[in-house]
Design an enzyme around this catalytic site. Structure first.
Site, short mmCIF file in Angstrom:
data_model
loop_
_atom_site.label_atom_id
_atom_site.label_comp_id
_atom_site.label_asym_id
_atom_site.label_seq_id
_atom_site.Cartn_x
_atom_site.Cartn_y
_atom_site.Cartn_z
N LEU A 109 -57.79 15.73 -0.12
CA LEU A 109 -58.03 14.68 -0.58
C LEU A 109 -57.39 13.23 0.21
O LEU A 109 -56.18 12.35 -0.10
CB LEU A 109 -57.73 14.54 -1.95
CG LEU A 109 -58.65 15.06 -3.15
CD1 LEU A 109 -57.84 14.84 -4.30
CD2 LEU A 109 -60.06 15.24 -2.73
N GLY A 110 -57.71 12.53 1.05
CA GLY A 110 -57.59 11.49 1.85
C GLY A 110 -56.72 12.46 3.76
O GLY A 110 -56.61 13.30 3.46
N LYS A 144 -40.31 5.06 -7.78
CA LYS A 144 -39.55 6.34 -8.17
C LYS A 144 -38.25 6.77 -8.48
O LYS A 144 -38.01 7.65 -8.49
CB LYS A 144 -39.41 6.41 -6.12
CG LYS A 144 -40.31 6.32 -5.53
CD LYS A 144 -40.23 6.05 -3.37
CE LYS A 144 -41.28 6.10 -2.59
NZ LYS A 144 -41.00 4.94 -1.33
N GLY A 175 -39.72 10.76 0.59
CA GLY A 175 -40.14 11.19 1.60
C GLY A 175 -40.05 12.91 2.07
O GLY A 175 -40.18 13.82 0.73
N GLU A 212 -43.30 16.14 -4.42
CA GLU A 212 -42.18 16.00 -4.01
C GLU A 212 -42.20 14.99 -2.82
O GLU A 212 -41.07 14.17 -2.60
CB GLU A 212 -41.19 17.39 -2.47
CG GLU A 212 -40.24 17.16 -2.14
CD GLU A 212 -38.68 16.97 -3.16
OE1 GLU A 212 -38.42 15.54 -3.08
OE2 GLU A 212 -37.99 18.03 -3.93
N LYS A 269 -46.15 7.91 -5.94
CA LYS A 269 -45.66 7.71 -7.17
C LYS A 269 -46.37 6.67 -7.36
O LYS A 269 -45.81 6.86 -9.16
CB LYS A 269 -44.44 7.90 -6.76
CG LYS A 269 -44.80 6.14 -5.04
CD LYS A 269 -45.17 6.46 -3.72
CE LYS A 269 -45.55 5.79 -3.05
NZ LYS A 269 -45.33 5.88 -1.77
N GLY A 292 -52.01 12.62 5.15
CA GLY A 292 -53.04 13.20 5.33
C GLY A 292 -53.22 14.61 7.00
O GLY A 292 -53.17 15.28 6.68
#
Ligand SMILES: NC(=O)C1=CN([C@@H]2O[C@H](COP(=O)(O)OP(=O)(O)OC[C@H]3O[C@@H](n4cnc5c(N)ncnc54)[C@H](OP(=O)(O)O)[C@@H]3O)[C@@H](O)[C@H]2O)C=CC1
Ligand SMILES: N[C@@H](CC=O)C(=O)O
Ligand code: NA
Length: 432
Positions: free
Chosen positions: A10-11, A206, A135, A130, A106, A16
């Site tokens: 999705l993206g 985060k 990142g 994760e 996030k 992506g």
């Protein structure tokens, strides 16, 4: 066993395209680990005709999420489209259709994380995220698995690549704020709307995720006190440097007994502290464990391939679980009830910059004000300003309660001798 596992994306933007690139470039290693290959069956985008950085067959792209979410052959769905409402709906639909989910989102996990994790748990599916924090640094796995035996007491994280890039360029290369922000956007670090980066909201999301996992307590965005970098000036940065500190936007999650504090603010760390040398888009999370002591996890916090690495590593975990038939067993729901600290439970050092009248008695009245509110001073710097009519006064306090410090700030704003309270920042990591 299947020769091929189907997944849906999705993206297909910064992250992506990175995911597809890693799946293609590292296919030998992935196949060796999984015993089968990964096929990206469908990719959801919002514009079919957009020029793409990476070649993909036209029939792989779709505008209809159901082509992925309702396809029984798809085992795992990777959500890298961003935003909250559509992403939440699609992730719920994927889980309800018994698909495992990986997300880098996030914004979503900081608000609806517990709801989605409970659904994943109920459906016997994995939900891994994760890439949503720091990142490419495998920090969530480090907290949940690597430090599973320890009790975490504090985390200090540089967890936003965009603001770290801006502060680094402003303090080390004398660049302007706007110019540095535009570079961070061009490099793919910033959010679609960078307000969330510069106002500290991305970092707050985060640190709330880190706090939830580290302290096993459901913390969300509303629990975080947030201040971004929009008011930081080059003068502030220069004075910090002069006093031996580097300014970083940090998220702090701090536990004492059963109460926690979660905040994000521009913070000074001593030059010799490991966090001070985390520059540009790099992130680092400094973790204090009761048994392990101090550890630091460092790496690229944003950008296409580093973020995609975390996503594809989550995918490997999901597909390995699938092969073993153990999807849905890794969610550990929080153990403790949330209890937040009051301002008089929060203790920290502060850097304070004041413009005051340069007349006799100024210093005495300032020190009296600090003293009567139990704020003691560790460092003092005074410089003449405006041909000696004003004084630039900078102090660094000892560790004091936030309640007392906030009171001092209020009283300074009203004090006769004070012309302006220029700035105030928290100080962390000072071992003295
Ligand atoms: N960039 C980074 O360094 C990092 C990003 N993240 C997170 O990863 C996620 C993705 O970020 P990033 O790749 O930078 O974002 P981009 O804006 O580069 O890409 C978003 C992609 O999703 C598609 N998309 C967005 N909304 C919809 C929708 N409603 N329906 C269909 N398709 C949609 C877009 O389609 P189209 O291409 O057609 O416009 C685009 O392909 C975000 O949650 C972000 O916070 C996490 C860590 C680091
Ligand atoms: N905009 C974010 C991207 C990664 O989460 C950042 O700058 O860190
Ligand atoms: Na990570």
């Amino acid at each position: 066993m299947a020769q091929e596992m189907n997944i849906g994306l999705l993206g297909f933007g910064t992250v992506g395209t990175g995911v597809l690139q890693i799946i293609r470039d590292h296919q030998d290693k992935l196949q060796h680990q999984l015993g089968c290959s990964i096929k990206v069956k469908k990719v959801l985008v919002s514009n079919l005709h957009k020029e793409r950085e990476i070649k993909i067959d036209d029939d792989q792209l779709t505008l209809n999420a159901d082509d992925i979410l309702n396809d029984p052959s798809i085992v795992a769905v990777i959500e890298v489209m961003g935003g909250i409402e559509d992403a939440r709906r699609y992730i719920r639909q994927a889980l309800e259709n018994n698909k495992n989910v990986i997300t880098a989102n996030k914004d979503l996990m900081a608000i609806h994380g517990s709801e989605l994790l409970e659904l994943a748990n109920k459906q016997g599916c994995d939900l891994f995220y994760e890439a949503s924090v720091a990142g490419g640094i495998p920090i969530l796995r480090a907290l949940v698995e690597g430090l599973a035996s320890d009790r975490i007491s504090k985390m200090i994280g540089i967890v936003n690549g965009t603001t770290n890039y801006i502060l680094t360029k402003m303090s080390k290369e004398g660049r302007g704020y706007e110019e540095a922000l535009q570079e961070a956007q061009a490099l793919g670090y910033a959010e679609a709307d960078p307000t969330a980066d510069v106002e500290g909201i991305d970092a707050a999301r985060k640190i709330s995720i880190l706090g939830t996992l580290g302290f096993s307590m459901n913390l969300d965005l509303d629990d975080v006190s947030i201040r971004g970098i929009t008011e930081v000036t080059r003068e502030d940065l220069a004075f910090c440097e002069q006093l031996g500190y580097t300014m970083k936007l940090v998220g702090i999650a701090n536990r004492f007994n059963d109460k926690v504090e979660v905040s994000v603010q521009p913070t000074l760390v001593p030059h010799e502290h490991p966090l001070a040398s985390v520059d540009d888009e790099y992130n680092a999370v400094y973790v204090y464990g009761d048994a392990v002591g101090e550890t630091m996890f460092y790496g690229p916090g944003a950008g296409k391939l580093p973020t995609a690495t975390a996503v594809v590593s989550d995918l490997v975990a999901v597909l390995k679980n699938n092969r073993l038939g153990v999807n849905g067993n890794s969610v550990i729901l929080p153990q403790f009830e949330k209890k937040l600290k009051d301002p008089d439970d929060i203790h920290a050092k502060y850097f304070l910059r004041i413009h005051a009248k340069d007349i006799s008695g100024t210093f005495a009245s300032l020190t009296h004000l600090f003293h009567e509110n139990e704020v003691s001073l560790e460092k003092i710097l005074q410089l003449p300003l405006n041909q000696g009519k004003l004084a630039e006064i900078i102090v660094v306090t000892h560790a004091v309660s936030k309640k007392n410090y906030d009171l001092v700030l209020e009283k300074l704003a009203d004090a006769d001798v004070v012309v302006e309270v220029k700035s105030s920042y928290r100080v962390e990591g000072d071992r003295k």
